[in-house]
Design a protein around this motif. Structure first.
Motif, PDB file in Angstrom:
ATOM      1  N   HIS B 156       0.828  -1.211   0.000  1.00 23.29           N
ATOM      2  CA  HIS B 156       0.000   0.000   0.000  1.00 23.29           C
ATOM      3  C   HIS B 156       0.869   1.271   0.000  1.00 23.29           C
ATOM      4  O   HIS B 156       2.057   1.209   0.295  1.00 23.29           O
ATOM      5  N   CYS B 157       0.236   2.388  -0.290  1.00 24.03           N
ATOM      6  CA  CYS B 157       0.857   3.714  -0.141  1.00 24.03           C
ATOM      7  C   CYS B 157       2.162   3.874  -0.942  1.00 24.03           C
ATOM      8  O   CYS B 157       3.143   4.407  -0.423  1.00 24.03           O
ATOM      9  N   SER B 160       2.327   7.644  -2.116  1.00 25.50           N
ATOM     10  CA  SER B 160       1.361   8.415  -1.332  1.00 25.50           C
ATOM     11  C   SER B 160       1.845   8.440   0.109  1.00 25.50           C
ATOM     12  O   SER B 160       2.540   7.520   0.539  1.00 25.50           O
ATOM     13  N   ARG B 161       1.458   9.461   0.845  1.00 20.88           N
ATOM     14  CA  ARG B 161       1.784   9.577   2.264  1.00 20.88           C
ATOM     15  C   ARG B 161       3.274   9.352   2.486  1.00 20.88           C
ATOM     16  O   ARG B 161       3.689   8.647   3.402  1.00 20.88           O
ATOM     17  N   CYS B 170      -2.939  11.285   0.995  1.00 22.15           N
ATOM     18  CA  CYS B 170      -3.442   9.916   0.855  1.00 22.15           C
ATOM     19  C   CYS B 170      -4.222   9.854  -0.449  1.00 22.15           C
ATOM     20  O   CYS B 170      -5.057  10.703  -0.719  1.00 22.15           O
ATOM     21  N   SER B 171      -3.950   8.849  -1.257  1.00 22.23           N
ATOM     22  CA  SER B 171      -4.626   8.752  -2.559  1.00 22.23           C
ATOM     23  C   SER B 171      -6.020   8.134  -2.447  1.00 22.23           C
ATOM     24  O   SER B 171      -6.737   8.007  -3.441  1.00 22.23           O
ATOM     25  N   LYS B 172      -6.376   7.745  -1.243  1.00 23.06           N
ATOM     26  CA  LYS B 172      -7.748   7.412  -0.894  1.00 23.06           C
ATOM     27  C   LYS B 172      -8.293   6.107  -1.486  1.00 23.06           C
ATOM     28  O   LYS B 172      -9.083   5.440  -0.860  1.00 23.06           O
ATOM     29  N   LEU B 173      -7.892   5.771  -2.692  1.00 22.48           N
ATOM     30  CA  LEU B 173      -8.523   4.626  -3.358  1.00 22.48           C
ATOM     31  C   LEU B 173      -7.684   3.362  -3.324  1.00 22.48           C
ATOM     32  O   LEU B 173      -8.181   2.268  -3.580  1.00 22.48           O
ATOM     33  N   CYS B 174      -6.393   3.495  -3.046  1.00 27.28           N
ATOM     34  CA  CYS B 174      -5.522   2.332  -3.207  1.00 27.28           C
ATOM     35  C   CYS B 174      -5.790   1.264  -2.165  1.00 27.28           C
ATOM     36  O   CYS B 174      -5.608   0.076  -2.436  1.00 27.28           O
ATOM     37  N   CYS B 175      -6.251   1.642  -0.949  1.00 26.66           N
ATOM     38  CA  CYS B 175      -6.563   0.612   0.051  1.00 26.66           C
ATOM     39  C   CYS B 175      -7.678  -0.291  -0.467  1.00 26.66           C
ATOM     40  O   CYS B 175      -7.543  -1.514  -0.466  1.00 26.66           O
ATOM     41  N   ASP B 200      -2.302   2.219   7.198  1.00 27.98           N
ATOM     42  CA  ASP B 200      -3.626   2.296   7.809  1.00 27.98           C
ATOM     43  C   ASP B 200      -4.572   1.740   6.765  1.00 27.98           C
ATOM     44  O   ASP B 200      -4.345   1.931   5.581  1.00 27.98           O
ATOM     45  N   ARG B 202      -7.784   2.375   4.996  1.00 25.43           N
ATOM     46  CA  ARG B 202      -8.706   3.505   4.865  1.00 25.43           C
ATOM     47  C   ARG B 202      -9.874   3.114   3.975  1.00 25.43           C
ATOM     48  O   ARG B 202      -9.852   3.334   2.771  1.00 25.43           O
TER      49      ARG B 202
HETATM   50  S1  SF4 Z   1      -5.806   4.834   0.384  1.00 28.44           S
HETATM   51 FE1  SF4 Z   1      -4.613   3.454   1.639  1.00 28.44          FE
HETATM   52  S2  SF4 Z   1      -2.944   2.777   0.283  1.00 28.44           S
HETATM   53 FE2  SF4 Z   1      -3.823   4.609  -0.640  1.00 28.44          FE
HETATM   54  S3  SF4 Z   1      -2.557   6.266   0.120  1.00 28.44           S
HETATM   55 FE3  SF4 Z   1      -4.343   6.131   1.482  1.00 28.44          FE
HETATM   56  S4  SF4 Z   1      -3.676   4.790   3.146  1.00 28.44           S
HETATM   57 FE4  SF4 Z   1      -2.198   4.531   1.462  1.00 28.44          FE
END
Ligand code: SF4
Ligand code: SF4
Ligand code: SF4
Lengths: 114, 340
Positions: B156-157, B160-161, B170-175, B200, B202
Motif C-alpha cells: 500500500h501507499c 502516497s503519504r 493519501c490517494s484514498k482509493l488504493c486501500c 492504515d 482507509r
Molecule cells: S488509500 Fe490506503 S494505500 Fe492509498 S494512500 Fe491512502 S492509506 Fe495509502
C-alpha cells in the motif's frame, strides 16, 4: 541469551516468515474462521484481567501465532483465566476465549505426542 | 450558451451530458484518441465489481447527444478571455469559444520507478496495480518465470503519504483497490498466500469495510500493518521484502513470488498545464484548489473556470460522477447569472 564479557548476544528478533512453521495458525484459521477477522485493535488485551496484572498480551500472542512464532504462546497461554472479557469487547466478533481453548488443546496434544 | 470542457474522462463525459441535457452547447476536448481517461485501464470497479468497460461504454454512448461536439486528439495551445468569453485555441487549428470553462483533466498514477528501493523496473516480479488490472482483463496471472505465484504481496501507499516522493497526501482509493484486487486474485489462485502490507486501512466508502471483512474471512487475505522499507531479488527471481510487523513490534522478512505496488494518484500533467495556462491555484497536495471546501467545490480562484473530478483531489468513480453533476449545476447557475 549468551553473555560474553559483559556483552550479550540476543536471539535474532526478526520474524523469518519463510522458515517459520505456520501449521498451528493454519489449523486455527480453518477451525475458527472468525479469527481471521482480527484487526489488531487491542480491545481484548486492554480489558484482559491477566494482561493487566502480568506480562500477557492476548492480541500480540494471536498475531505472533499467525506469523508462525509460537514460543511466547507456549510460555504464556496458561496465564489466561478464561474469564471471557476479551470476546465481549471484540469489534470483529473474534471468539478469543474459544480460540484460547483450541490452542490449549492443540499445544497439549503436541506436547503429548513429542 | 456554450461551455468548453477539457478532458473527456468520466468527469468530463458526465458533465458534458448533464449540460447538454440542460440545453447548453458543449465543446468537449480530449487529448487521447478516445474518451474514457483512466477508466480505459480498469477491469472491474469496487464495491460491486461492475465491469469498468461497461460503465465506460455508457458514458461514451451519451456523448452522441446533439449538443455535444467532441474534439479527440486535441489539446489547447492557448486560452484567452475576451469580453467575458473564453477563446480556446486547439493544436489542430480550431478556435472554440464559450462562456464557461470546465477543467476535467483528472489524475495520473504515480510513476513507480521513482520509488527505487521497491525495485520496480529492476526486479522482474514487481508490478503495479495497473498492470495487475491488465492481467485480470486477460485472465492470466504468472510470474516472470512462467509459474503460478504461490505468495503475492500488495504494497500500500506507494507514492502516497510519503515525503520522500514529495507526496504527502493519501490517494484514498488504493486501500480499497488492494482489497478488491486481492479478492480477484484469490478467485484465480485458490491456493496462494495473499498478503497486504498497509500503514492504515482507509475504507471510507459505503460497502468498503464490509469488503475488507469479507476479504479476511471468506477470501483468506492476510493483512500486515507495516511499511515496506526495501526489496531485493534472489536467484529464483523472487522478491525478498523487509517490513516491521508494527502490531507485533518485530521486523519481518519474507519472499514473495509477485509483488504488487499500489501506486497513488497525482495531478495529471495535462491538468497541471491547464492550471499554468489559466492561473488556477494549486493546493498543498498538488491538486487544483477549489474556491471553498464546502460551498464552492467546483469553483476556482478564476471567475468562469470550474473543476470537475479528480483534478481537485483523489476521488473514486462514484464521487467523480457526483462531482461532475455538481459542476454542471454550478455552471448552469453561473450562466444564468451572466445572462442578465
Ligand atoms: S488509500 Fe490506503 S494505500 Fe492509498 S494512500 Fe491512502 S492509506 Fe495509502
Ligand atoms: S479470557 Fe483470558 S485472554 Fe480473555 S480477557 Fe479473560 S484472561 Fe484475558
Ligand atoms: S479485540 Fe478482536 S479485533 Fe481487536 S485485537 Fe482483540 S481479537 Fe483482534
Amino acid at each position: 541469551m549468551m553473555n560474553f564479557w559483559g556483552f550479550s548476544i540476543a536471539e535474532a528478533r526478526v520474524i523469518d516468515y519463510d522458515k517459520n512453521d505456520k501449521s498451528l495458525a493454519e489449523m486455527l484459521a480453518e477451525e475458527m474462521p472468525t479469527t481471521r477477522l482480527c484487526i489488531g485493535c487491542g480491545g481484548c488485551s486492554a480489558t484482559c484481567t491477566a494482561g493487566n496484572l502480568t506480562e500477557f498480551n492476548i492480541r500480540k500472542l494471536q498475531m505472533l501465532l499467525k506469523r508462525g512464532e509460537t514460543k511466547d504462546l507456549r510460555d504464556q497461554l496458561h496465564k489466561c483465566m478464561l474469564c471471557g472479557k476479551c470476546l465481549l469487547v471484540c469489534p470483529r466478533g473474534v471468539d478469543t476465549r474459544k480460540m484460547i481453548l483450541f490452542l490449549f488443546r492443540q499445544l497439549s496434544e503436541q506436547d503429548h505426542n513429542s | 450558451m456554450s461551455v468548453i470542457i477539457i478532458g473527456a474522462g468520466p468527469a468530463g463525459c458526465e458533465a458534458a451530458y448533464q449540460l447538454a441535457q440542460a440545453g447548453e452547447k458543449v465543446e468537449l476536448i480530449e487529448q487521447e484518441a478516445q474518451p474514457g481517461g483512466n477508466l480505459n485501464n480498469w477491469y472491474q470497479l469496487f464495491p460491486d465489481r461492475k465491469s469498468a468497460q461497461e460503465l465506460n461504454r455508457q458514458l461514451i454512448l451519451r456523448l452522441e447527444h446533439p449538443n455535444i461536439r467532441l474534439h479527440l486528439g486535441c489539446m489547447p495551445t492557448k486560452i484567452d478571455r475576451r469580453e467575458g468569453r473564453f477563446e480556446v485555441q486547439l493544436n489542430d487549428g480550431a478556435l472554440l469559444t464559450g462562456q464557461a470553462l470546465l477543467i476535467a483533466g483528472g489524475f495520473q498514477l504515480f510513476n513507480a520507478h521513482r520509488k527505487e528501493e521497491y525495485g520496480y523496473g529492476i526486479y522482474e516480479n514487481v508490478i503495479t496495480s495497473v498492470e495487475l488490472e491488465n492481467f485480470f482483463t486477460n485472465q492470466r496471472i504468472q510470474t516472470s518465470t512462467g509459474q503460478l505465484p504461490k505468495r503475492v504481496g500488495f504494497i500500500h501507499c506507494v507514492g502516497s503519504r510519503d515525503e520522500k516522493t514529495c507526496n504527502f497526501h493519501c490517494s484514498k482509493l488504493c486501500c480499497v483497490t488492494a482489497v478488491k484486487q486481492a479478492i480477484e486474485l484469490r478467485e484465480i489462485l485458490p491456493e496462494a498466500e495473499i498478503l497486504c502490507f498497509y500503514m492504515d486501512m482507509r475504507m471510507f466508502g459505503p460497502g468498503y469495510e464490509e469488503m475488507y471483512r469479507e476479504a479476511q474471512e471468506k477470501y483468506r487475505i492476510k493483512f500486515v500493518r507495516g511499511r515496506l522499507s526495501e526489496a531485493s531479488e534472489n536467484k529464483a527471481k523472487q522478491v525478498l521484502i523487509k517490513a516491521e510487523d508494527t502490531l507485533i513490534g518485530k521486523p519481518l522478512k519474507m519472499t514473495l513470488d509477485l509483488m504488487v505496488l499500489m501506486v497513488g494518484m497525482e495531478l495529471s500533467a495535462g491538468s497541471r498545464q491547464l492550471a499554468e495556462m489559466t492561473g488556477i491555484e494549486k493546493a498543498t497536495n498538488g491538486f487544483l484548489r477549489v474556491k471553498d471546501p464546502h460551498f464552492a467545490t467546483n469553483e476556482t480562484n478564476q471567475k468562469g473556470i470550474f473543476l470537475a473530478g479528480s483534478c481537485s483531489s483523489p476521488m473514486n468513480l462514484t464521487d467523480t460522477l457526483t462531482d461532475a453533476r455538481s459542476a454542471a449545476l454550478t455552471i448552469r447557475e453561473y450562466l444564468k447569472h451572466i445572462d442578465l
